[in-house]
Design a protein around this motif. Structure first.
Motif, PDB file in Angstrom:
ATOM      1  N   GLY B 373       0.824  -1.204   0.000  1.00 52.88           N
ATOM      2  CA  GLY B 373       0.000   0.000   0.000  1.00 52.88           C
ATOM      3  C   GLY B 373       0.852   1.245   0.000  1.00 52.88           C
ATOM      4  N   LYS B 374       1.858   1.227   0.847  1.00 48.11           N
ATOM      5  CA  LYS B 374       2.742   2.387   0.916  1.00 48.11           C
ATOM      6  C   LYS B 374       3.432   2.626  -0.417  1.00 48.11           C
ATOM      7  N   PHE B 375       3.875   1.517  -0.982  1.00 45.14           N
ATOM      8  CA  PHE B 375       4.577   1.611  -2.257  1.00 45.14           C
ATOM      9  C   PHE B 375       3.656   2.169  -3.334  1.00 45.14           C
ATOM     10  N   LEU B 376       2.432   1.670  -3.326  1.00 45.32           N
ATOM     11  CA  LEU B 376       1.487   2.123  -4.341  1.00 45.32           C
ATOM     12  C   LEU B 376       1.141   3.590  -4.127  1.00 45.32           C
ATOM     13  N   ASP B 377       1.072   3.968  -2.856  1.00 50.84           N
ATOM     14  CA  ASP B 377       0.802   5.374  -2.576  1.00 50.84           C
ATOM     15  C   ASP B 377       1.864   6.261  -3.199  1.00 50.84           C
ATOM     16  N   SER B 378       3.084   5.770  -3.147  1.00 50.39           N
ATOM     17  CA  SER B 378       4.152   6.594  -3.686  1.00 50.39           C
ATOM     18  C   SER B 378       4.058   6.674  -5.210  1.00 50.39           C
ATOM     19  N   LEU B 379       3.435   5.690  -5.798  1.00 56.55           N
ATOM     20  CA  LEU B 379       3.329   5.695  -7.256  1.00 56.55           C
ATOM     21  C   LEU B 379       2.102   6.453  -7.738  1.00 56.55           C
ATOM     22  N   GLY B 380       0.982   6.149  -7.100  1.00 54.78           N
ATOM     23  CA  GLY B 380      -0.264   6.708  -7.601  1.00 54.78           C
ATOM     24  C   GLY B 380      -0.729   7.871  -6.744  1.00 54.78           C
ATOM     25  N   GLU B 381      -1.505   8.727  -7.319  1.00 52.69           N
ATOM     26  CA  GLU B 381      -2.021   9.837  -6.538  1.00 52.69           C
ATOM     27  C   GLU B 381      -3.456   9.512  -6.127  1.00 52.69           C
ATOM     28  N   VAL B 383      -7.258  10.001  -5.574  1.00 51.61           N
ATOM     29  CA  VAL B 383      -8.311  10.824  -6.152  1.00 51.61           C
ATOM     30  C   VAL B 383      -9.637  10.369  -5.552  1.00 51.61           C
ATOM     31  N   SER B 384     -10.595  11.266  -5.595  1.00 54.45           N
ATOM     32  CA  SER B 384     -11.909  10.854  -5.125  1.00 54.45           C
ATOM     33  C   SER B 384     -12.968  11.557  -5.966  1.00 54.45           C
ATOM     34  N   GLY B 385     -14.126  10.959  -6.007  1.00 51.83           N
ATOM     35  CA  GLY B 385     -15.244  11.520  -6.757  1.00 51.83           C
ATOM     36  C   GLY B 385     -16.505  10.926  -6.175  1.00 51.83           C
ATOM     37  N   SER B 386     -17.567  11.020  -6.924  1.00 51.61           N
ATOM     38  CA  SER B 386     -18.798  10.481  -6.360  1.00 51.61           C
ATOM     39  C   SER B 386     -18.758   8.954  -6.350  1.00 51.61           C
ATOM     40  N   PHE B 387     -17.766   8.377  -7.016  1.00 54.41           N
ATOM     41  CA  PHE B 387     -17.647   6.914  -6.996  1.00 54.41           C
ATOM     42  C   PHE B 387     -17.013   6.449  -5.703  1.00 54.41           C
ATOM     43  N   GLY B 388     -16.470   7.356  -4.937  1.00 59.12           N
ATOM     44  CA  GLY B 388     -15.705   6.985  -3.764  1.00 59.12           C
ATOM     45  C   GLY B 388     -14.295   7.510  -3.936  1.00 59.12           C
ATOM     46  N   SER B 389     -13.326   6.723  -3.526  1.00 62.06           N
ATOM     47  CA  SER B 389     -11.960   7.185  -3.725  1.00 62.06           C
ATOM     48  C   SER B 389     -11.105   6.052  -4.273  1.00 62.06           C
ATOM     49  N   GLY B 390      -9.978   6.436  -4.766  1.00 57.34           N
ATOM     50  CA  GLY B 390      -9.099   5.435  -5.348  1.00 57.34           C
ATOM     51  C   GLY B 390      -7.753   6.038  -5.658  1.00 57.34           C
ATOM     52  N   ARG B 391      -6.946   5.286  -6.360  1.00 55.46           N
ATOM     53  CA  ARG B 391      -5.632   5.788  -6.725  1.00 55.46           C
ATOM     54  C   ARG B 391      -5.541   5.917  -8.232  1.00 55.46           C
ATOM     55  N   MET B 392      -4.918   6.996  -8.637  1.00 54.39           N
ATOM     56  CA  MET B 392      -4.749   7.239 -10.062  1.00 54.39           C
ATOM     57  C   MET B 392      -3.284   7.004 -10.418  1.00 54.39           C
ATOM     58  N   PHE B 393      -3.054   6.129 -11.363  1.00 51.52           N
ATOM     59  CA  PHE B 393      -1.703   5.903 -11.852  1.00 51.52           C
ATOM     60  C   PHE B 393      -1.632   6.511 -13.239  1.00 51.52           C
ATOM     61  N   SER B 394      -0.661   7.352 -13.438  1.00 53.37           N
ATOM     62  CA  SER B 394      -0.631   7.951 -14.764  1.00 53.37           C
ATOM     63  C   SER B 394       0.732   7.804 -15.406  1.00 53.37           C
ATOM     64  N   THR B 395       0.703   7.609 -16.675  1.00 51.90           N
ATOM     65  CA  THR B 395       1.910   7.595 -17.481  1.00 51.90           C
ATOM     66  C   THR B 395       1.675   8.609 -18.588  1.00 51.90           C
ATOM     67  N   ARG B 396       2.586   8.676 -19.508  1.00 50.06           N
ATOM     68  CA  ARG B 396       2.434   9.673 -20.562  1.00 50.06           C
ATOM     69  C   ARG B 396       1.268   9.345 -21.478  1.00 50.06           C
ATOM     70  N   LEU B 397       0.930   8.086 -21.542  1.00 53.24           N
ATOM     71  CA  LEU B 397      -0.060   7.682 -22.519  1.00 53.24           C
ATOM     72  C   LEU B 397      -1.287   7.065 -21.882  1.00 53.24           C
ATOM     73  N   VAL B 398      -1.049   6.277 -20.866  1.00 55.27           N
ATOM     74  CA  VAL B 398      -2.140   5.493 -20.293  1.00 55.27           C
ATOM     75  C   VAL B 398      -2.354   5.931 -18.855  1.00 55.27           C
ATOM     76  N   ASN B 399      -3.625   6.129 -18.507  1.00 52.79           N
ATOM     77  CA  ASN B 399      -3.941   6.409 -17.123  1.00 52.79           C
ATOM     78  C   ASN B 399      -4.781   5.266 -16.583  1.00 52.79           C
ATOM     79  N   ALA B 400      -4.619   4.996 -15.311  1.00 55.64           N
ATOM     80  CA  ALA B 400      -5.382   3.921 -14.704  1.00 55.64           C
ATOM     81  C   ALA B 400      -5.914   4.398 -13.375  1.00 55.64           C
ATOM     82  N   LEU B 401      -7.152   4.074 -13.125  1.00 63.11           N
ATOM     83  CA  LEU B 401      -7.770   4.428 -11.851  1.00 63.11           C
ATOM     84  C   LEU B 401      -8.147   3.130 -11.163  1.00 63.11           C
ATOM     85  N   ILE B 402      -7.654   2.953  -9.975  1.00 59.43           N
ATOM     86  CA  ILE B 402      -8.016   1.767  -9.210  1.00 59.43           C
ATOM     87  C   ILE B 402      -8.788   2.250  -7.986  1.00 59.43           C
TER      88      ILE B 402
END
Lengths: 290, 426
Positions: B373-381, B383-402
């Motif tokens: 978890g700590k490691f992932l925190d350092s990688l992803g930022e 984010v939260s919305g009406s869906f709840g909250s999660g982590r956003m991983f972004s690269t130059r081309l592909v973004n991922a929301l978990i």
């Protein structure tokens, strides 16, 4: 004067050959040179014995950066690979360092010992003397590389089985052809060193202290080698003389991948031209006081 | 005249020149040599690059048709692959799979297949970052060879008829597999376990084909001038997504003017900067390659692995275990195993969704939740919305929301689009 010149000029081609011969004999008779060659010959023996002791495990950590590991895993199957491993091990430092010592010493050492002016008394001219010195250094490049290769071949033949050679592409070639490739690799390695030799010669023409010239050449070599590993400098690296050194491994592909080899040889030729002419400019206009 | 003075018996009458001047002239020689060399190095590539040959005008439609009907079967050459996706060492399946989904989004199945073939086969993942050189050779659909040229090592993949050999010089291992019905392009895709059966897809042809397949009303395709690639005249096809949320800025495909073979593929992200994917021939030859290139016998002393058997075992072991994209290749039917996989949207902005079973981040939480978890925190930022909250991983081309409940949204779209998708799904 003009008559004297005419007399002097006629035997020149022979003269410079004779000069070259005497230079080469002198260089290879020095204890320093012999010690360098002995050290170079010792490296393959050490590597071979180390691999022999470690035998059994092919080496899972084959991903190392220096290029040696990839061949080391093959050495136990075929002693000929010890030649490639040893060249890959010695090329980054041992070989150029000894070239640096010989090249750095070539002019500065003579100047330091006070023998340079006697050499210039010989009717060969400075340009010719410089060429002879450079040729001697290049001969040493070739001899040093062959010493490493031969020592590795003998060690490999004694410690490991010989036989068909597996190229990097997975193709097998006969042992004879493998030997030919090994020879070609040794020649390419020797040619890879002509850049360093020219730089060493130039530094040697700058100073009258042999030790200073050697130290500067070797120091420069180490600096450039370090620069070559810094990823932030990737824009400059293709122009550093050691950058394509390990490309000799491309001769072990099937078909041979010439791209990097050509770049390497072109770069070496460029270094030889720039630093060779710089050494010439310096040496022919310099006051030789010692 | 003592010889040890800086004069040389050269015959040239330089008595009139002052020593200083002569010195300057001599020193000019190395400077000139260096200068000429620098000029050559600096200018020749510039000329070679800017050379846009005069070719008859062609419409985008015709050019695409030319690519489609191009039936070049025999070629050999060197391909330079440089990728800068901006992912340091993320578990590759996520990004690669997402990319496949984004590109081939319109044809869901196709996209999935691409993702699967690009999933974390170690060798293919190596290609996903940095610069690499491949040597390719092909002689019809039955015979292909691809080698990844590494420093003092090589990884070769030889396909001949129904046999596929892979040889890794680093570990001196050969992997042998059989392609059940040879000849069909698709079969060879699933061939061997533990090696990228689909390395062939790294050539500019395949990339261009995929993009053209995906092009629909969401895409603008134009012909944008000409270029010289690998010494051949080529048209430049410029492909731009029309959808604003896409992270893809533009794709350029250089198409050989003579035979319609795509020679270079460049994908630039919308954020600008260097190309994210740049695959092009540096050298290409359309003559028939030597036949012995395609024959492979395992060298003596090499470890030979039966790829078919290995794959079967791997399927049994991993079939149900992994919950990430990477497992898709192992599983016989990707859809069955990943009932949760869903593609939202279409075209460039399609987003792949994987419903998690409330397990949070895949595989991370089961084992070492705290550290991971700590490691992932350092990688992803976060984010939260009406869906709840999660982590956003972004690269130059592909973004991922978990999201925290384990659902994954991946796509070649900007972050906002992912959050919208998550909100909409809620």
């Amino acid at each position: 004067m003009s008559q004297a010149e005419g007399v002097l000029r006629r035997p020149r081609p022979l003269w410079s050959l004779g000069l070259l011969r005497s230079e080469i004999t002198m260089t290879f008779r020095r204890w320093r040179t012999l010690a360098l060659l002995a050290v170079l010959a010792g490296v393959p023996v050490l590597v071979g014995i180390a691999v022999k002791i470690e035998t059994g495990d092919g080496g899972p950590g084959g991903g190392g950066g220096q290029g040696g590991p990839a061949f080391i895993s093959q050495v136990t199957h075929n002693g000929l690979f010890l030649v490639f491993t040893s060249l890959a091990v010695t090329l980054p430092f041992f070989l150029p360092m000894s070239i640096g010592v010989i090249a750095g010493d070539s002019l500065a050492g003579e100047a330091h010992g006070g023998t340079l002016r006697y050499l210039l008394v010989a009717p060969a001219g400075r340009t010719r003397l410089l060429l002879v010195k450079y040729a001697t250094t290049l001969t040493f490049c070739l001899v040093a590389t062959l010493v490493v290769a031969l020592s590795a071949l003998v060690t490999g033949a004694l410690l490991f089985p010989l036989g068909e050679v597996t190229l990097l592409s997975g193709t097998s070639i006969s042992f004879g052809e493998g030997l030919l490739r090994a020879l070609a690799i040794a020649v390419v390695v020797a040619l890879s060193l002509i850049g360093v030799a020219a730089v060493g010669l130039f530094i040697s023409a700058l100073t009258s202290s042999g030790i200073a010239a050697m130290a500067t050449t070797v120091g420069l070599l180490i600096t450039v080698q370090i620069l070559d590993t810094i990823p932030q400098l990737s824009a400059v690296q293709p122009y550093l003389f050691p950058h394509y050194w390990l490309s000799f491994a491309d001769l072990l592909r099937d078909p041979v991948y010439w791209d990097q080899l050509q770049k390497n040889l072109g770069l070496q030729a460029l270094y030889a031209a720039v630093f060779g002419s710089a050494a010439w400019a310096r040496f022919t206009t310099r006051d030789i006081t010692a | 005249m003592p010889r040890y003075e800086p004069t040389e018996v050269t015959g040239e009458a330089d008595g009139g020149q002052s020593p200083r001047r002569r010195k300057a002239v001599r020193y000019a020689v190395p400077v000139a040599v260096a200068g000429v060399a620098a000029a050559t190095i600096g200018l020749v590539p510039a000329f070679a690059g800017s050379g846009s040959p005069d070719l008859p005008k062609i419409s985008a439609q015709d050019l695409i048709a030319k690519v489609a009907k191009s039936d070049v079967q025999q070629l050999s050459g060197t391909v330079r692959v440089s990728t800068d996706l901006g992912l340091p060492s993320l578990p590759g399946g996520v990004a690669a799979g997402g990319f496949g989904g984004g590109q081939g989004g319109e044809k869901g199945e196709h996209g999935q297949d691409d993702g699967a073939s690009a999933s974390p086969r170690s060798k293919l993942m190596e290609l996903a970052s940095g610069a690499h050189t491949l040597r390719v050779a092909a002689d019809g659909p039955e015979k292909q060879r691809v080698s990844i040229v590494d420093k003092a090592a090589e990884y070769s993949l030889v396909h001949n008829g129904n046999e596929v050999w892979a040889y890794d010089s680093g570990s001196n291992t050969a992997v042998h597999s059989t392609a059940p019905d040879a000849g069909r392009h698709g079969t060879h895709k699933r061939a061997p376990e533990g090696l990228p059966g689909d390395l062939k897809n790294a050539t500019p042809q395949d990339l261009a084909k995929k993009v053209l397949q995906a092009a629909g009303d969401t895409t603008s395709v134009t012909v944008d001038g000409t270029a010289r690639v690998a010494g051949r005249d080529a048209y430049q096809l410029l492909i731009k997504p029309k959808q604003a949320a896409s992270t893809v800025g533009s794709i350029r495909v250089a198409v050989d003017a003579a035979n319609g073979v795509p020679l270079k593929f460049t994908l630039t992200p919308k954020s600008g900067g260097a190309a994210a994917i740049d695959v092009g021939y540096t050298n290409v030859d359309f003559a028939k390659p030597a036949a012995d290139l395609f024959s492979f016998t395992p060298p003596k002393g090499a470890k030979v692995v039966d790829g078919d058997k290995q794959r079967a075992t791997a399927q049994r072991e991993h079939g149900k275990k992994f919950k990430d994209f990477g497992a898709r290749k192992d599983a016989k039917d990707p859809r069955k195993d990943f009932g949760g996989l869903n593609v939202l949207g279409k075209g460039w902005t399609s987003i792949a969704t994987i419903k998690g079973a409330g397990a949070g981040l895949p595989s991370g939480k089961d084992q070492a939740a705290g550290d991971a978890g700590k490691f992932l925190d350092s990688l992803g930022e976060k984010v939260s919305g009406s869906f709840g909250s999660g982590r956003m991983f972004s690269t130059r081309l592909v973004n991922a929301l978990i999201t925290d409940n384990g659902t994954v949204y991946v796509g070649a779209v900007d972050k906002q689009a992912l959050i919208h998708a998550a909100d909409a799904a809620k």
